[in-house]
Design a protein around this motif. Structure first.
Motif, short mmCIF file in Angstrom:
data_model
loop_
_atom_site.label_atom_id
_atom_site.label_comp_id
_atom_site.label_asym_id
_atom_site.label_seq_id
_atom_site.Cartn_x
_atom_site.Cartn_y
_atom_site.Cartn_z
N GLU A 270 1.14 -1.16 -0.21
CA GLU A 270 -0.16 -0.48 -0.13
C GLU A 270 0.87 1.12 -0.34
O GLU A 270 2.35 1.02 0.55
N LEU A 271 0.23 2.61 -0.32
CA LEU A 271 0.87 3.37 -0.35
C LEU A 271 1.74 3.94 1.04
O LEU A 271 1.41 3.97 2.02
N GLY A 272 3.12 4.19 0.94
CA GLY A 272 3.18 4.60 2.35
C GLY A 272 4.28 3.15 3.06
O GLY A 272 4.79 3.89 4.00
N ASP A 273 3.71 2.46 2.59
CA ASP A 273 4.30 1.23 3.23
C ASP A 273 5.60 0.91 3.45
O ASP A 273 5.84 1.92 1.83
N GLY B 42 13.08 -0.03 0.73
CA GLY B 42 12.82 2.16 0.36
C GLY B 42 11.44 2.15 1.39
O GLY B 42 10.78 1.02 1.57
N LYS B 43 10.64 3.36 0.72
CA LYS B 43 9.28 3.61 1.07
C LYS B 43 8.32 3.66 -0.37
O LYS B 43 8.44 4.08 -1.30
N VAL B 44 7.07 3.17 0.07
CA VAL B 44 6.53 3.14 -1.50
C VAL B 44 5.80 4.62 -1.73
O VAL B 44 4.74 4.95 -0.78
N LEU B 45 6.28 5.31 -2.62
CA LEU B 45 5.24 6.92 -2.61
C LEU B 45 4.15 6.80 -3.68
O LEU B 45 4.01 7.58 -3.65
N ASN B 46 4.38 5.95 -4.79
CA ASN B 46 3.14 5.46 -5.57
C ASN B 46 3.37 4.75 -6.04
O ASN B 46 3.33 3.82 -5.94
N ILE B 47 1.17 4.45 -6.42
CA ILE B 47 0.84 3.02 -7.12
C ILE B 47 -0.07 3.30 -8.06
O ILE B 47 -0.94 3.59 -8.47
N MET B 48 0.75 3.02 -9.71
CA MET B 48 -0.34 3.46 -10.49
C MET B 48 -1.17 2.39 -11.32
O MET B 48 -1.46 2.77 -11.90
N VAL B 49 -0.92 1.32 -10.41
CA VAL B 49 -1.82 0.42 -10.82
C VAL B 49 -3.02 -0.16 -10.17
O VAL B 49 -2.28 -0.22 -8.69
N LEU C 24 3.87 -3.36 -21.97
CA LEU C 24 5.23 -3.83 -21.51
C LEU C 24 5.78 -1.74 -21.16
O LEU C 24 5.86 -1.15 -22.37
N GLY C 25 6.68 -1.51 -20.34
CA GLY C 25 6.63 -0.68 -20.49
C GLY C 25 6.04 0.23 -19.15
O GLY C 25 6.94 1.78 -18.75
N ASP C 26 5.02 -0.23 -19.00
CA ASP C 26 3.91 0.53 -17.85
C ASP C 26 4.72 1.20 -17.05
O ASP C 26 5.03 0.28 -15.73
N ASN C 27 4.01 2.32 -15.77
CA ASN C 27 3.92 2.51 -14.89
C ASN C 27 3.68 1.85 -14.20
O ASN C 27 2.56 1.63 -13.67
N LEU C 28 4.10 1.14 -12.90
CA LEU C 28 3.39 0.34 -11.81
C LEU C 28 3.82 0.79 -10.70
O LEU C 28 2.16 0.77 -10.27
N LEU C 29 4.35 1.12 -9.83
CA LEU C 29 4.71 1.33 -9.30
C LEU C 29 6.39 2.35 -8.90
O LEU C 29 6.65 1.92 -9.17
N THR C 30 5.97 4.03 -7.52
CA THR C 30 7.28 4.73 -7.65
C THR C 30 8.21 4.39 -5.72
O THR C 30 6.52 3.95 -5.08
N LEU C 31 9.16 3.85 -5.63
CA LEU C 31 9.69 4.27 -4.22
C LEU C 31 11.09 4.74 -4.47
O LEU C 31 11.50 5.14 -5.64
N GLY C 32 10.52 4.99 -3.23
CA GLY C 32 12.76 5.70 -3.20
C GLY C 32 13.64 5.26 -1.46
O GLY C 32 12.16 4.97 -0.48
N ASP C 33 14.36 5.59 -1.04
CA ASP C 33 15.39 5.10 -0.16
C ASP C 33 14.53 6.09 1.20
O ASP C 33 15.32 7.29 0.87
N PRO C 34 14.30 6.82 1.55
CA PRO C 34 14.04 7.60 2.91
C PRO C 34 14.81 8.46 3.92
O PRO C 34 15.01 9.24 4.17
#
Length: 494
Positions: A89-92, A294-301, A309-319
């Protein structure tokens, strides 16, 4: 008469000297008044004063940037598929390698099952071929044993050869006997013609000759028979060896064929297993895992969404790392170096300032059409140099994706004599200031300047902390020694 002239002359001299003295006294009084007028102090000029103090001077550039987390990235779909399940989930907070999204590809799953079945079939064939190798090996060993244990004809042939030799000797003996009998018969016939011997003796000799001839024929026959027997034995020996050799060769050929079948089946299984691994890898690619902790910043699906192929699925980063991405103008980029100090703040009044350093600077400028669509919209037509500033400590306050103000400190002088640039005056490009001396009069000081920013400048010589700088009014012109008085004394930084 003479006495009267002398007294008259003395009177005239007295009058002359008296007039000169009066004139001298009058002149001296005038000179005293003029000197007093010259030495009278002018009225003090009211000016603003500035106290010289120590401070810091910075040369910096201001840019705006976008906040990102360390290693921030958007994971993309590895194939055309459908989202089976989103596991976070978002923020995990997620660990490196943790499964994030499961994609579904039924065709690949069917291919995987078919490949596994084909491998099982091939393994059974391989096992059967290995059994054939064992059987062929056993058959070859048996043929080789038969070859080694075939019947021995050599003794029989040797015996037969001795018989032939003996039969040849018998022929020679019988031939001698026949020759002797024939010679004696000739002698007896001569005697019989003369009548010296009876006819019966001649007939007996003829009988012996015939017996010798018969014995010779028997010996010759025995020799032929033994020769034929030897030939038969040799032929049998040759035939028997060839049969065994052919049997061994056939067994060897069968073994080679079985071994070839094993190798072929083994290679086929290896190829099929490689295909199986590829299919398994493709199925594993359908499981999108976290490349970093890291931390889940965005979920696009969402579950059930179809993706290409190549569609954005999820964004995460190291806080634990906060970065600011900049697009520097080429002019500013030429001044920036890696590891320079930077100050980051949220765009707006009274915002908190965070410290960081320049982490990287792209080695070339990039046209805006090479950047993202968002950048294209905002910076169309610009050529910029990407740079990254890393905050010294994660703030937990800056929001990823938000715009922030960034000051990059190009040069800095700390605890030096500084002065407002408005106090600096120039004469033929040489800087100077007016200083109020200890007597309250104006003094002109030449300066040597150092680092300069927008509002302040470093003074390397000409001033000391505590000096009072005169900020002249545009309406008055100062002269050295002119008395001045503070209109409103101000201090640097006030």
């Amino acid at each position: 008469m003479e006495q009267g002239k002398k007294e008259f002359k003395k009177g005239v001299q007295w009058l002359v000297w008296s007039s000169v003295g009066v004139l001298a006294l009058l002149s001296a009084g005038r000179w005293v008044d003029y000197a007093k007028l010259l030495n009278r102090s002018p009225d003090p000029v009211k000016v603003r004063l500035l106290t010289v103090k120590r401070g810091n001077v910075e040369n910096k550039i201001n840019e705006s940037g976008t906040v990102k987390l360390g290693g921030q990235q958007t994971l993309k779909s590895p194939a055309e598929s459908a989202v089976e399940q989103v596991l976070v989930e978002l923020g995990d907070r997620v660990k490196s390698g943790q499964k994030l999204i499961v994609l579904r590809n039924r065709d690949q799953q069917t291919s995987l099952a078919a490949q596994q079945l084909e491998i099982q079939k091939q393994e059974l064939a391989l096992e059967r071929n290995r059994q054939k190798v064992l059987e062929a090996t056993e058959k070859l060993n048996a043929a080789q044993r038969e070859l080694q244990n075939r019947p021995n004809k050599q003794a029989e042939m040797r015996t037969q050869e001795l018989i032939i030799v003996r039969n040849r000797e018998k022929i020679a003996e019988e031939q001698e006997k026949l020759t002797a009998a024939a010679g004696e018969l000739q002698q007896l016939q001569a005697l019989a013609e003369k009548g010296f011997i009876p006819g019966k003796e001649l007939q007996d000799q003829k009988q012996q000759v015939r017996a010798a001839e018969s014995a010779l024929r028997d010996a010759q026959l025995a020799l032929s028979t033994s020769t034929l027997e030897l030939q038969r034995l040799k032929q049998e020996g040759q035939t028997s060896q060839q049969e065994f050799l052919d049997k061994v060769a056939a067994a060897q050929s069968e073994l080679r064929q079985a071994q070839s079948d094993v190798n072929t089946a083994t290679s086929e299984i290896q190829s099929q297993k490689l295909d199986l691994e590829r299919l398994v890898q493709q199925l594993q690619n359908n499981i999108v895992s976290a490349p970093i902790a890291g931390k889940v910043l965005n979920i696009m699906v969402k579950n059930g969404n179809g993706v290409n192929l190549g569609d954005n699925l999820l964004t995460l980063g190291d806080p634990s790392q906060e970065l600011v991405e900049l697009n520097l103008s080429t002019l500013n980029a030429a001044k920036v170096k890696v590891n320079q100090v930077a100050r980051i703040s949220v765009i707006g009044p009274d915002s908190q300032i965070f410290k960081g350093r320049v982490l990287s600077l792209y080695p070339q400028a990039i046209a805006s059409n090479a950047n993202s669509n968002e950048q294209q919209e905002s910076q169309s037509g610009q050529v910029t140099v990407p740079a990254i500033v890393k905050l010294d400590q994660p703030t937990r306050k800056l929001i990823p994706g938000s715009q922030v103000s960034v000051e990059i400190i190009l040069d800095q002088r700390q605890n030096v004599v500084v002065l407002d640039t408005e106090a600096i005056q120039r004469s033929k490009a040489k800087p100077f200031v007016w200083v109020r001396d200890r007597l309250g009069k104006a003094e002109k000081r030449n300066l040597t300047l150092g680092l300069e920013d927008v509002t302040k400048v470093e003074v390397t010589s000409g001033l000391r902390p505590g000096d009072k700088i005169v900020l002249p009014s545009p309406d008055s012109e100062l002269e050295p020694g002119m008395p001045i008085t503070a209109e409103q004394e101000s201090k640097e930084g006030d």
